[in-house]
Design an enzyme around this catalytic site. Structure first.
Site, PDB file in Angstrom:
ATOM      1  N   LYS A  13      23.986   5.651  40.811  1.00  0.00           N
ATOM      2  CA  LYS A  13      23.625   6.868  40.060  1.00  0.00           C
ATOM      3  C   LYS A  13      22.132   6.887  39.734  1.00  0.00           C
ATOM      4  CE  LYS A  13      26.458   6.252  36.552  1.00  0.00           C
ATOM      5  NZ  LYS A  13      27.108   4.964  36.886  1.00  0.00           N
ATOM      6  N   ARG A 127      21.686  -6.919  43.047  1.00  0.00           N
ATOM      7  CA  ARG A 127      20.732  -6.465  42.027  1.00  0.00           C
ATOM      8  C   ARG A 127      20.194  -7.675  41.252  1.00  0.00           C
ATOM      9  NH1 ARG A 127      22.570  -1.173  38.866  1.00  0.00           N
ATOM     10  NH2 ARG A 127      23.722  -2.448  37.409  1.00  0.00           N
ATOM     11  N   ARG A 136      19.933  -7.745  33.727  1.00  0.00           N
ATOM     12  CA  ARG A 136      20.534  -7.125  32.551  1.00  0.00           C
ATOM     13  C   ARG A 136      21.593  -8.049  31.989  1.00  0.00           C
ATOM     14  NH1 ARG A 136      22.003  -1.040  34.327  1.00  0.00           N
ATOM     15  NH2 ARG A 136      23.738  -1.561  32.982  1.00  0.00           N
TER      16      ARG A 136
HETATM   17  P1  AMP Z   1      24.583   1.941  31.968  1.00  0.00           P
HETATM   18  O1  AMP Z   1      23.155   1.565  32.211  1.00  0.00           O
HETATM   19  O2  AMP Z   1      24.833   3.411  32.127  1.00  0.00           O
HETATM   20  O3  AMP Z   1      25.545   1.119  32.768  1.00  0.00           O
HETATM   21  O4  AMP Z   1      24.869   1.630  30.427  1.00  0.00           O
HETATM   22  C1  AMP Z   1      24.733   0.323  29.918  1.00  0.00           C
HETATM   23  C2  AMP Z   1      25.530   0.200  28.623  1.00  0.00           C
HETATM   24  O5  AMP Z   1      25.019   1.120  27.658  1.00  0.00           O
HETATM   25  C3  AMP Z   1      27.013   0.550  28.749  1.00  0.00           C
HETATM   26  O6  AMP Z   1      27.798  -0.540  29.210  1.00  0.00           O
HETATM   27  C4  AMP Z   1      27.327   0.920  27.299  1.00  0.00           C
HETATM   28  O7  AMP Z   1      27.420  -0.224  26.476  1.00  0.00           O
HETATM   29  C5  AMP Z   1      26.077   1.676  26.894  1.00  0.00           C
HETATM   30  N1  AMP Z   1      26.191   3.128  27.236  1.00  0.00           N
HETATM   31  C6  AMP Z   1      25.424   3.823  28.114  1.00  0.00           C
HETATM   32  N2  AMP Z   1      25.789   5.114  28.154  1.00  0.00           N
HETATM   33  C7  AMP Z   1      26.820   5.237  27.283  1.00  0.00           C
HETATM   34  C8  AMP Z   1      27.632   6.327  26.880  1.00  0.00           C
HETATM   35  N3  AMP Z   1      27.475   7.560  27.388  1.00  0.00           N
HETATM   36  N4  AMP Z   1      28.600   6.083  25.952  1.00  0.00           N
HETATM   37  C9  AMP Z   1      28.760   4.859  25.416  1.00  0.00           C
HETATM   38  N5  AMP Z   1      28.048   3.787  25.760  1.00  0.00           N
HETATM   39  C10 AMP Z   1      27.066   3.967  26.689  1.00  0.00           C
END
Ligand code: AMP
Length: 196
Positions: A13, A127, A136
């Site tokens: 994404k 990654r 991360r």
């Molecule tokens: P991502 O980079 O989108 O994989 O997000 C990393 C982490 O941020 C996720 O595993 C959640 O802990 C938190 N997070 C990101 N976006 C959301 C969302 N829309 N709702 C809740 N937690 C989120």
């Protein structure tokens, strides 16, 4: 153009959002990136969310809804935005619809990047190898499993939600990065000029 990119962790994404951003001059809004920035800056939100994110759980809905609500009012979002990682469940999608209605805006399309879950672990490993310095905390096999389970339980119900609004379009995320971009841009071009 206002769109949502849907897809499990590792689906690409973020990579695709950056390409759409460049093409359409609209903003990529990644709640994950914004939350990581808040953690790095040591803000109240960051302190509240760090442990939750490290475990691979979702942070409270009201936190991300407020972040997005404020962010899309910024001038650089005037032409539109790409939501990457938001909404993650139906209550967030409902809050987004209500917030956009208040602002006189709407989502034009929701693009689901469909990937074979078995290959996601491999991508996450790649990654980690390619970016050893910026690993991360949530990029581990265990948290990936948890994040995938949360995706199936909480995020996948967004498919019927947006299908009911006739907004969902699926793209094969197993194609090459360039091919996925081509398919997404083709779809966006159709939306812009539906009668051509
Ligand atoms: P991502 O980079 O989108 O994989 O997000 C990393 C982490 O941020 C996720 O595993 C959640 O802990 C938190 N997070 C990101 N976006 C959301 C969302 N829309 N709702 C809740 N937690 C989120």
């Amino acid at each position: 153009m206002r769109l949502i990119l849907l897809g499990p962790p590792g689906a690409g994404k973020g990579t695709q959002a950056k390409r759409i951003e460049a093409q359409y001059d609209i903003c990529q809004l990644s709640t994950g990136d914004m939350l990581r920035a808040a953690v790095a800056a040591g803000t109240e939100v960051g302190k509240r969310c760090k442990a939750i994110m490290d475990r691979g759980d979702l942070v409270p809905d009201e936190v991300v809804v407020q972040i997005i609500d404020e962010r899309i009012d910024e001038p650089d979002c005037a032409k539109g935005f790409i939501l990457d990682g938001f909404p993650r469940n139906v209550p967030q999608a409902e809050a987004l619809d209500a917030m956009l209605a208040r602002k006189g805006q709407k989502i034009d399309t929701v693009i689901e990047i469909v990937v074979d879950e078995a290959c996601l672990l491999e991508r996450i490993e790649t990654r980690r190898k390619e970016n050893p310095d910026s690993v991360r905390a949530d990029d581990t096999a265990e948290t990936l499993k948890k994040r995938l389970a949360i995706y199936s339980d909480q995020t996948a119900p967004l498919r019927p939600y947006y299908e009911a609004q006739d907004k969902l379009d699926k793209i094969d995320g197993m194609l090459s990065i360039d091919e996925v971009t081509e398919q997404i841009l083709g779809h966006l071009a159709e939306i812009e000029t539906p009668n051509v």
